[in-house]
Structure formats: structure tokens, C-alpha cells
Design an enzyme around this catalytic site. Structure first.
Site, PDB file in Angstrom:
ATOM      1  N   LYS A  91      53.344 -21.125  92.519  1.00  0.00           N
ATOM      2  CA  LYS A  91      51.893 -21.284  92.712  1.00  0.00           C
ATOM      3  C   LYS A  91      51.603 -22.472  93.630  1.00  0.00           C
ATOM      4  O   LYS A  91      50.736 -22.393  94.498  1.00  0.00           O
ATOM      5  CB  LYS A  91      51.240 -21.477  91.341  1.00  0.00           C
ATOM      6  CG  LYS A  91      49.852 -22.051  91.344  1.00  0.00           C
ATOM      7  CD  LYS A  91      48.857 -20.976  91.498  1.00  0.00           C
ATOM      8  CE  LYS A  91      47.412 -21.399  91.532  1.00  0.00           C
ATOM      9  NZ  LYS A  91      47.082 -22.768  91.264  1.00  0.00           N
TER      10      LYS A  91
ATOM     11  N   HIS B 271      52.266 -21.763  82.966  1.00  0.00           N
ATOM     12  CA  HIS B 271      53.104 -22.834  82.430  1.00  0.00           C
ATOM     13  C   HIS B 271      54.106 -22.270  81.423  1.00  0.00           C
ATOM     14  O   HIS B 271      55.282 -22.648  81.424  1.00  0.00           O
ATOM     15  CB  HIS B 271      52.249 -23.868  81.682  1.00  0.00           C
ATOM     16  CG  HIS B 271      51.205 -24.550  82.519  1.00  0.00           C
ATOM     17  ND1 HIS B 271      49.862 -24.335  82.340  1.00  0.00           N
ATOM     18  CD2 HIS B 271      51.313 -25.458  83.515  1.00  0.00           C
ATOM     19  CE1 HIS B 271      49.175 -25.090  83.177  1.00  0.00           C
ATOM     20  NE2 HIS B 271      50.023 -25.776  83.923  1.00  0.00           N
TER      21      HIS B 271
ATOM     22  N   VAL C  67      52.267 -16.432  88.057  1.00  0.00           N
ATOM     23  CA  VAL C  67      51.729 -15.549  87.020  1.00  0.00           C
ATOM     24  C   VAL C  67      50.241 -15.357  87.296  1.00  0.00           C
ATOM     25  O   VAL C  67      49.521 -16.333  87.554  1.00  0.00           O
ATOM     26  CB  VAL C  67      51.956 -16.142  85.612  1.00  0.00           C
ATOM     27  CG1 VAL C  67      51.332 -15.262  84.547  1.00  0.00           C
ATOM     28  CG2 VAL C  67      53.446 -16.331  85.361  1.00  0.00           C
TER      29      VAL C  67
HETATM   30  P1  AMP Z   1      49.970 -28.093  86.720  1.00  0.00           P
HETATM   31  O1  AMP Z   1      49.744 -28.280  85.254  1.00  0.00           O
HETATM   32  O2  AMP Z   1      48.871 -27.381  87.428  1.00  0.00           O
HETATM   33  O3  AMP Z   1      50.440 -29.341  87.418  1.00  0.00           O
HETATM   34  O4  AMP Z   1      51.203 -27.090  86.826  1.00  0.00           O
HETATM   35  C1  AMP Z   1      52.446 -27.388  86.233  1.00  0.00           C
HETATM   36  C2  AMP Z   1      53.484 -26.437  86.756  1.00  0.00           C
HETATM   37  O5  AMP Z   1      53.110 -25.102  86.445  1.00  0.00           O
HETATM   38  C3  AMP Z   1      53.627 -26.520  88.284  1.00  0.00           C
HETATM   39  O6  AMP Z   1      55.002 -26.434  88.632  1.00  0.00           O
HETATM   40  C4  AMP Z   1      52.855 -25.310  88.737  1.00  0.00           C
HETATM   41  O7  AMP Z   1      53.308 -24.791  89.976  1.00  0.00           O
HETATM   42  C5  AMP Z   1      53.145 -24.324  87.615  1.00  0.00           C
HETATM   43  N1  AMP Z   1      52.109 -23.285  87.580  1.00  0.00           N
HETATM   44  C6  AMP Z   1      50.769 -23.478  87.552  1.00  0.00           C
HETATM   45  N2  AMP Z   1      50.132 -22.288  87.589  1.00  0.00           N
HETATM   46  C7  AMP Z   1      51.088 -21.341  87.658  1.00  0.00           C
HETATM   47  C8  AMP Z   1      51.066 -19.909  87.736  1.00  0.00           C
HETATM   48  N3  AMP Z   1      49.921 -19.211  87.756  1.00  0.00           N
HETATM   49  N4  AMP Z   1      52.249 -19.261  87.796  1.00  0.00           N
HETATM   50  C9  AMP Z   1      53.424 -19.954  87.794  1.00  0.00           C
HETATM   51  N5  AMP Z   1      53.505 -21.284  87.722  1.00  0.00           N
HETATM   52  C10 AMP Z   1      52.360 -21.971  87.654  1.00  0.00           C
END
Ligand code: AMP
Length: 277
Positions: free
Chosen positions: A146, A34, A173
Site C-alpha cells: 500500500k 495490518h 488488502v
Molecule cells: P500504517 O499503520 O498506516 O503506518 O500502516 C502500517 C503497515 O501496514 C504499513 O507497512 C502499511 O503499508 C501496511 N498497510 C496499510 N494499509 C494496508 C493495506 N490496505 N494492505 C496491506 N498493507 C497495508
């Protein structure tokens, strides 16, 4: 750093922001994945807004809404030093007031992969992201590779609905051992955490075969399945080698392709992907 919850607070806060405004939508319990989106937004925008909302409509009744990790205090501590201008933490009531009955749905792209295993998931995602877009009216919005299908669906929706917003998709990441960072990794015990590296190992083996000339999509899927089968704590939900744009399963890899998978490690469902090009 302003912290706003209601639509009225959001409007007042928004009026104070210099443009372009960049939005990073999240469900909180933040990690480096994030934060990489926040840093990218900070590079490209005069103001950065992070939304934190565990969106109930993208979870089906059998999914992990109740055990989804939450820690707002910690999230705010991580965001403050990055120069985030505003954090928007709507409650379910703000997003879905009584009488709510309007949904945004992307049809075809949401059918395979995650959509096939999580009925209603993308309807929840596209509806809530539309509401974040309409409420904040950012110039740019940042998403992670991701969630590869989510990124494709959001791009499609933004185009189809004429939202005047640039969608920026940032690389995955990973932890040092390759595990893609995810809020759900917190639910893994030490043994499961070790086993969870199997997703990255499977994707890596398939990419090595691709780099060595393998273009049979069935063979690439088989390689990934075999690696996962070697890890007793892991159980495949799906394994895919699909066209990058349409997400249709391939027979032969010709253009850009997406290797992706969902794997259960214990009760925790993990997803990961590599792009072949
Ligand atoms: P989430 O809180 O899981 O809904 O994720 C919020 C945003 O962060 C989304 O656009 C995800 O794709 C991105 N995200 C989550 N994990 C990763 C990661 N390991 N690397 C890059 N972006 C991520």
C-alpha cells in the site's frame, strides 16, 4: 500477549521471545491490511511483535497528526486472537527523549512522489523504523505494498545500514469495492467514502490499457487523470507512472513499473498503487 512501552520493558519482553522474531510496525487503528501482515508474520516467525506508534516526526505541521484515528483497546482486541506475542506501544517520549538529535535519511529514493509532497516525511519514517529495528532486533519485518515508496525506502535503508533483517512486503488488502484499506478511511463521510473508489477505478482503467498494449507512460497517466477528473469530490495531488526500482517518471513502460497516486477526497488524503510487470 505482552504489552510493553518503555525500552526496559521491551528488553525484558524481547528476551522471552523465541526466534525468529517478526516485527509488524503500525500506527494503530488496525484494519484487515495490518492484520494480513500479522498473519503472514505468524506463518513465518516463532514470535510476532506489533508496534503501535503514531510517529509525530513523519507528519509535517500542516498534516493530520491530531486527527489521526487512535483506539488502542480495539487494536489489542483485534491482535490477541491472532497469537501476537508482544505489542510495543512506545510513547513519543520513549522514542524521542529530551536531547534527541540523530536522524536516518535515505537520499534519492525519497525525493519523488510522497517525498516531494511531504517534506521530512521519510526522514521521520526511516528514523523511527531504525529505532524499532535497533530496539527489538527482529529477524524479519513486514510492510504493506500500500505504501509502495515506503517499502522501497525501507528496503534501501535496511541494505545500506546492514540491518540483519529480512524485509517482507505484502499485497494491498482492499474493500469489496476496491478501496485500499487505510486507517484514514474512517475520516470519510458516506458520500466521500463512495467517491473514494475513484482511485481504484483509475488504476484499473490504466492497467486495462496497459494489458491492451499501451506502453506510453504519459497516456497511462492521462487515463488515470481523466477518471479522477470525473469524480467531483476528488482532487489529484499527483499521478505517476514510474520505474519500479528507481521511482523515476517514465516515458515508456518497458520493465516493471509502478502506477501510483495521491488524491484528496475532502480533507482526507488517500494513496493507492498498482504494479505493472
Ligand atoms: P500504517 O499503520 O498506516 O503506518 O500502516 C502500517 C503497515 O501496514 C504499513 O507497512 C502499511 O503499508 C501496511 N498497510 C496499510 N494499509 C494496508 C493495506 N490496505 N494492505 C496491506 N498493507 C497495508
Amino acid at each position: 500477549m505482552m504489552i510493553v512501552t518503555s525500552m526496559d520493558e521491551l528488553r525484558i519482553g524481547r528476551a522471552m521471545l523465541d526466534e525468529p522474531v517478526g516485527l509488524v510496525p503500525t500506527m494503530g487503528f488496525l484494519h484487515e491490511g495490518h492484520l494480513s501482515l500479522v498473519r503472514k508474520a505468524k506463518e513465518e516467525c516463532l514470535s510476532v511483535v506489533v508496534s503501535i506508534f503514531v510517529n509525530p516526526t513523519q507528519f509535517s505541521p500542516s498534516e493530520d497528526l491530531d486527527v489521526y484515528p487512535r483506539d488502542l483497546e480495539r487494536d489489542l482486541r483485534l491482535l490477541d486472537p491472532l497469537g501476537v506475542n508482544m505489542v510495543w506501544t512506545p510513547t513519543p517520549d520513549v522514542m524521542y527523549p529530551p536531547g534527541f538529535q540523530t536522524w536516518v535519511e535515505v537520499e534519492k529514493l525519497t525525493q519523488p512522489l510522497e517525498g516531494a509532497r511531504r517534506p521530512g516525511h521519510f526522514r521521520g519514517v526511516t528514523t523511527v523504523v531504525s529505532k524499532l529495528f535497533a530496539g527489538l532486533q527482529p529477524q524479519r519485518a513486514y510492510f504493506g505494498q500500500k505504501d509502495a515508496q515506503q517499502a522501497a525506502v525501507i528496503r534501501r535503508m535496511t541494505n545500506d545500514m546492514n540491518f540483519p533483517i529480512d524485509i517482507v512486503v505484502c499485497p494491498i488488502v482492499r474493500e469489496e469495492d476496491g478501496l485500499a484499506m487505510s486507517s484514514r478511511n474512517k475520516n470519510l463521510d458516506p458520500q466521500q467514502r463512495q467517491a473514494a473508489t475513484v482511485l481504484y477505478r483509475a488504476l484499473t482503467e490504466a492497467r486495462q490499457a496497459y494489458d491492451a498494449g499501451q506502453r506510453g507512460a504519459g497516456e497511462l497517466r492521462r487515463i488515470m487523470e481523466d477518471v479522477i477528473a470525473g469524480e467531483p469530490l476528488a482532487k489529484v495531488q499527483y499521478i505517476s507512472c514510474a520505474d519500479y526500482d528507481s521511482l523515476d517518471e517514465l516515458e515508456t513502460v518497458q520493465g516493471k513499473a509502478l502506477l501510483s497516486m495521491a488524491v484528496y477526497v475532502g480533507k482526507t488524503r488517500l494513496i493507492d498503487n498498482f504494479v505493472l510487470q
